[in-house]
Design a protein around this motif. Structure first.
Motif, PDB file in Angstrom:
ATOM      1  N   ILE A  62       7.623   1.805   0.149  1.00 20.16           N
ATOM      2  CA  ILE A  62       8.323   2.665   1.112  1.00 20.16           C
ATOM      3  C   ILE A  62       7.348   3.676   1.710  1.00 20.16           C
ATOM      4  CG2 ILE A  62      10.068   4.490   1.330  1.00 20.16           C
ATOM      5  CD1 ILE A  62      11.694   2.962  -0.827  1.00 20.16           C
ATOM      6  N   ASP A  63       6.527   4.267   0.853  1.00 27.67           N
ATOM      7  CA  ASP A  63       5.542   5.249   1.318  1.00 27.67           C
ATOM      8  C   ASP A  63       4.524   4.605   2.257  1.00 27.67           C
ATOM      9  OD1 ASP A  63       4.321   8.058   0.888  1.00 27.67           O
ATOM     10  OD2 ASP A  63       2.640   6.697   0.545  1.00 27.67           O
ATOM     11  N   ALA A  64       4.048   3.423   1.884  1.00 32.15           N
ATOM     12  CA  ALA A  64       3.055   2.730   2.713  1.00 32.15           C
ATOM     13  C   ALA A  64       3.621   2.386   4.088  1.00 32.15           C
ATOM     14  CB  ALA A  64       2.577   1.460   2.010  1.00 32.15           C
ATOM     15  N   LEU A  65       4.941   2.181   4.165  1.00 32.46           N
ATOM     16  CA  LEU A  65       5.593   1.840   5.436  1.00 32.46           C
ATOM     17  C   LEU A  65       5.925   3.066   6.278  1.00 32.46           C
ATOM     18  CD1 LEU A  65       7.961  -0.982   4.162  1.00 32.46           C
ATOM     19  CD2 LEU A  65       6.211  -1.269   5.930  1.00 32.46           C
ATOM     20  N   GLY A  66       5.717   4.266   5.709  1.00 31.15           N
ATOM     21  CA  GLY A  66       6.012   5.480   6.462  1.00 31.15           C
ATOM     22  C   GLY A  66       7.325   6.132   6.104  1.00 31.15           C
ATOM     23  N   GLY A  67       7.974   5.665   5.006  1.00 29.89           N
ATOM     24  CA  GLY A  67       9.193   6.304   4.529  1.00 29.89           C
ATOM     25  C   GLY A  67       8.877   7.570   3.760  1.00 29.89           C
ATOM     26  N   TYR A  68       9.925   8.305   3.376  1.00 35.37           N
ATOM     27  CA  TYR A  68       9.739   9.628   2.786  1.00 35.37           C
ATOM     28  C   TYR A  68       9.968   9.697   1.275  1.00 35.37           C
ATOM     29  CZ  TYR A  68       9.775  11.728   7.506  1.00 35.37           C
ATOM     30  OH  TYR A  68       9.468  12.076   8.798  1.00 35.37           O
ATOM     31  N   GLN A 440       1.331  -1.953  -7.466  1.00 34.45           N
ATOM     32  CA  GLN A 440       1.600  -0.621  -6.938  1.00 34.45           C
ATOM     33  C   GLN A 440       0.355   0.013  -6.310  1.00 34.45           C
ATOM     34  OE1 GLN A 440       0.338   2.381  -8.575  1.00 34.45           O
ATOM     35  NE2 GLN A 440      -0.857   1.115  -9.995  1.00 34.45           N
ATOM     36  N   ASP A 441      -0.845  -0.434  -6.727  1.00 39.05           N
ATOM     37  CA  ASP A 441      -2.071   0.201  -6.236  1.00 39.05           C
ATOM     38  C   ASP A 441      -2.476  -0.265  -4.850  1.00 39.05           C
ATOM     39  OD1 ASP A 441      -4.302  -2.117  -6.607  1.00 39.05           O
ATOM     40  OD2 ASP A 441      -2.876  -2.200  -8.253  1.00 39.05           O
ATOM     41  N   ASN A 442      -1.916  -1.412  -4.373  1.00 41.92           N
ATOM     42  CA  ASN A 442      -2.387  -1.950  -3.087  1.00 41.92           C
ATOM     43  C   ASN A 442      -1.287  -2.034  -2.033  1.00 41.92           C
ATOM     44  OD1 ASN A 442      -0.853  -4.119  -3.920  1.00 41.92           O
ATOM     45  ND2 ASN A 442      -2.464  -5.650  -3.718  1.00 41.92           N
ATOM     46  N   ALA A 443      -0.182  -1.316  -2.240  1.00 40.75           N
ATOM     47  CA  ALA A 443       0.921  -1.380  -1.274  1.00 40.75           C
ATOM     48  C   ALA A 443       0.471  -0.921   0.112  1.00 40.75           C
ATOM     49  CB  ALA A 443       2.101  -0.533  -1.753  1.00 40.75           C
ATOM     50  N   LEU A 447       0.962  -3.089   3.571  1.00 50.97           N
ATOM     51  CA  LEU A 447       2.060  -2.725   4.464  1.00 50.97           C
ATOM     52  C   LEU A 447       1.748  -1.686   5.536  1.00 50.97           C
ATOM     53  CD1 LEU A 447       4.887  -2.631   1.780  1.00 50.97           C
ATOM     54  CD2 LEU A 447       4.322  -4.482   3.346  1.00 50.97           C
ATOM     55  N   THR A 448       0.765  -0.817   5.312  1.00 52.89           N
ATOM     56  CA  THR A 448       0.501   0.220   6.309  1.00 52.89           C
ATOM     57  C   THR A 448       0.108  -0.361   7.676  1.00 52.89           C
ATOM     58  OG1 THR A 448      -0.045   1.872   4.633  1.00 52.89           O
ATOM     59  CG2 THR A 448      -0.896   2.260   6.839  1.00 52.89           C
ATOM     60  N   PRO A 449      -0.709  -1.419   7.748  1.00 49.55           N
ATOM     61  CA  PRO A 449      -1.009  -1.988   9.073  1.00 49.55           C
ATOM     62  C   PRO A 449       0.247  -2.479   9.801  1.00 49.55           C
ATOM     63  CG  PRO A 449      -2.602  -2.761   7.459  1.00 49.55           C
ATOM     64  CD  PRO A 449      -1.531  -2.056   6.685  1.00 49.55           C
ATOM     65  N   LYS A 450       1.189  -3.059   9.062  1.00 49.35           N
ATOM     66  CA  LYS A 450       2.441  -3.529   9.677  1.00 49.35           C
ATOM     67  C   LYS A 450       3.244  -2.352  10.236  1.00 49.35           C
ATOM     68  CE  LYS A 450       3.003  -7.582   6.662  1.00 49.35           C
ATOM     69  NZ  LYS A 450       3.014  -8.609   7.710  1.00 49.35           N
ATOM     70  N   MET A 465      -6.174   4.359   4.802  1.00 49.64           N
ATOM     71  CA  MET A 465      -6.077   3.055   4.150  1.00 49.64           C
ATOM     72  C   MET A 465      -7.331   2.224   4.408  1.00 49.64           C
ATOM     73  SD  MET A 465      -5.593  -0.408   4.662  1.00 49.64           S
ATOM     74  CE  MET A 465      -5.020  -0.466   6.356  1.00 49.64           C
ATOM     75  N   GLU A 466      -7.798   2.215   5.652  1.00 52.17           N
ATOM     76  CA  GLU A 466      -8.970   1.407   6.006  1.00 52.17           C
ATOM     77  C   GLU A 466     -10.223   1.906   5.294  1.00 52.17           C
ATOM     78  OE1 GLU A 466      -8.843   1.663  10.256  1.00 52.17           O
ATOM     79  OE2 GLU A 466      -7.697  -0.221  10.459  1.00 52.17           O
TER      80      GLU A 466
END
Length: 623
Positions: A62-68, A440-443, A447-450, A465-466
């Motif tokens: 959720i965090d990697a996708l931009g959720g809170y 959990q370490d690579n979420a 997902l962040t690029p998506k 992330m990059e």
């Protein structure tokens, strides 16, 4: 009052509703969050904790996708633990104890500072639909509020019924009324509904407990955090939790109330969570067990309220009280409120698409317990995805659908849509066939690029992330290119009871040995120097170490996932007539027609559809 038409209306402000509203608003949609109580936004209805086995991975996603959810959890945590550290990294799962009051406050303040988001407090009593498309919502005051899309996140409120012993009364949560009208509208539109049950333990006064009779349960010595962002920091101080146990005496007292238990006397017909049973269910199903664990969890930094994890119950209140007073440390316990069970309406999720949009009504989305799931994390993940896809539909963009090899969220939604559920669904690592990939370490890598592509994750998130990815990859390359001598390696190999080297070899090969751990890798002077020269933090070092140690497993799982992706690429027409395939089983035809899978891969995961049915379908489609 509402002269404009909203892009997205979110009904309900629990964990699913908050994530849905935040996502839609942050994607630029004019959003309205409607709730029965603005004071109870993001209420932690059950335990004051976030994360756990597989659930912690979901919060990271959720965090990697931009959720809170990850940020709010970090900012309101009172204790942090990384569970399953004795196992491989695919099993490591972060979990925090939260300050219940601060958690709700943090969510509300964060939402109030979100552009494009309006709030309204009232009960939603129905939906407005025309020609198979959602038009808006109706309220108990008789208002109609129009929207292009509507996300329902009603939690346990739809015709909610609370049970304590032989007493029962309407309610969606302790102290809050149930919601009426929405279920009836949905059924009139043609939706199939069902009933589920969940429960919660008593809350007690911590001042009345004797902690000297309990075992201390501290947090990690070096706590981590959920969010990948720089917005939060790990805890510098933590609250203690405690553990105690039930006993034969406690069990016998509880049995005194079984004849008045709504679970055993037939008042409750619906199924509760299999993996979070009530205390009466535990002593009934596991009669050979002499005791059960009880985790004594503080509800916040400053409150004396305590949550008795493991003692969920709907027995009469006097039985609850008498039994708890027989638990070590609880001899003088004072109740804040008794435990209870609650029954509520849900809608089998096979009626949804992978976007969480309903198949029957365009623009209507379901998220959270309305879909038959249990848990804050599962709800928040669905809310995030429903909010994203509602916004993308308004913007006439392609939906975001996560595959099973891309995220636990993808596994969760695919399981619900494809298999359905007849009992509250909870995520476990065992449900994910590619859990070595879904750590959990690579979420953020996954997902962040998506999320950045659709406009939700910030550019700062993507750059962070990059940078992490490039530094961890560079460290892996360093291990592959750098040799280690027998003089350097053999003392450690001997200590670890691993076969000695007879000649120099690459660090990658040495560190891949099962006996060698991360702490063994960083004692070499060359490695220490590399870390110092490149200013690497623990997160990057750990990521590189996992890539080295588990490279074989990761590569094998990636190959298996790639094979499955080939079936994902074979689309099935939406109006495909399965009944024209004479050699396919009747059950397969019925299931495929009802669920309407989008791809051959999804069709293969439907219960009752055999491999031979899939082979026939592939042949029929010219494969």
């Amino acid at each position: 009052m509402f002269l404009e038409k909203y892009d997205v209306i979110v009904v309900g402000a629990g964990h699913a509703g908050c994530e849905a509203a935040a996502a839609a608003a942050n994607l630029g949609c004019k959003t309205l969050l409607v709730t029965m109580s603005l004071q109870n936004i993001a209420q932690m209805s059950c335990n004051p904790a976030v994360g756990g086995i597989a659930k912690g991975q979901i919060v990271r996603e959720i965090d990697a996708l931009g959720g809170y959810s990850g940020i709010v959890s970090d900012n309101t945590a009172i204790q942090f633990k990384m569970l399953n550290k004795s196992k491989g990294p695919a099993m490591w799962s972060p979990r925090v104890q939260s300050d219940r009051m601060r958690f709700s406050e943090e969510w509300r303040l964060r939402l109030e500072s979100t552009p494009n988001l309006d709030f309204y407090q009232e009960m939603v009593s129905g939906l407005v639909e025309r020609n198979g498309t959602i038009q808006g919502i109706k309220t108990t005051l008789g208002l109609t509020i129009y929207a292009s899309t509507v996300v329902l996140t009603n939690g346990t409120f739809l015709n909610g019924l609370i049970h304590i012993g032989e007493k029962q009364f309407g309610g969606g949560r302790a102290g809050e009324s149930a919601a009426y009208g929405v279920t009836e509208d949905l059924i009139s539109f043609g939706f199939e509904s069902g009933r589920m049950k969940t429960g919660t333990p008593p809350r007690v006064d911590g001042r009345s407990l004797d902690y000297t009779k309990m075992r201390e349960e501290p947090g990690d010595d070096f706590p981590d955090k959920f969010s990948y962002s720089n917005e939060t920091r790990p805890l510098t101080k933590q609250k203690l939790c405690h553990m105690t146990y039930t006993s034969d005496e406690v069990h016998n007292i509880l049995r005194e109330g079984f004849d008045r238990s709504p679970m055993f006397n037939g008042r409750i017909q619906s199924l509760g969570p299999r993996y979070c049973p009530s205390i009466e269910d535990k002593i009934n199903r596991f009669a050979d067990k002499e005791r059960h664990q009880l985790f004594v969890e503080p509800e916040g930094w400053n409150t004396v309220e305590v949550y008795v994890n493991g003692f969920s119950t709907s027995l009469p209140e006097e039985i609850q009280f008498k039994a708890l007073r027989s638990v070590a440390g609880f001899e003088n316990v004072k109740f804040f409120r008794p435990g209870y069970a609650i029954e509520y309406d849900y809608f089998p999720p096979t009626q949804l698409k992978h976007t969480l949009e309903t198949k029957l009504i365009k623009g209507l989305y379901f998220a959270g317990q309305i879909n038959g799931t249990t848990g804050y994390e599962e709800a928040a993940a669905q809310g995030l995805m429903a909010g994203i896809n509602a916004a993308l539909q308004v913007k006439e963009q392609e939906p975001l659908i996560l595959k099973r090899d891309e995220a636990y969220i993808g596994v969760l939604i695919d399981d619900l849509i494809t298999k359905g559920t007849e009992e509250p669904y909870r995520m476990f690592t065992s449900r994910a066939e590619y859990r070595t990939l879904l750590r959990q370490d690579n979420a953020d890598f996954r997902l962040t690029p998506k999320s950045f592509k659709i406009g939700l994750a910030s550019e700062e998130r993507l750059q962070r992330m990059e940078e992490k990815f490039s530094k961890s990859e560079a460290m892996v390359s360093f291990f592959k290119e750098t040799s280690v001598t027998t003089e350097e390696a053999n003392p450690i190999l001997e200590m670890k009871k691993s076969s000695l080297m007879i000649q120099s070899d690459k660090m990658f090969k040495v560190f891949s040995r099962p006996q060698i751990e991360l702490e063994d890798m960083i004692v070499f002077e060359k490695v220490k120097q590399y870390i110092e020269d490149n200013n690497l933090d623990q997160e990057i070092i750990e990521q590189a170490a996992i890539q080295v140690k588990y490279s074989g497993y990761i590569e094998k799982e990636r190959n298996n996932a790639d094979k499955l992706t080939r079936l994902e690429d074979i689309k099935i027409p939406e109006d495909f007539d399965y009944y024209k395939i004479k050699s396919m089983s009747i059950e397969a035809k019925q299931k495929l027609t009802k669920i309407k899978p989008v791809t051959i891969s999804q069709a293969s995961r439907i219960s009752g559809v055999s491999p031979s049915d899939i082979s026939i379908l592939l042949i029929y489609m010219g494969r």
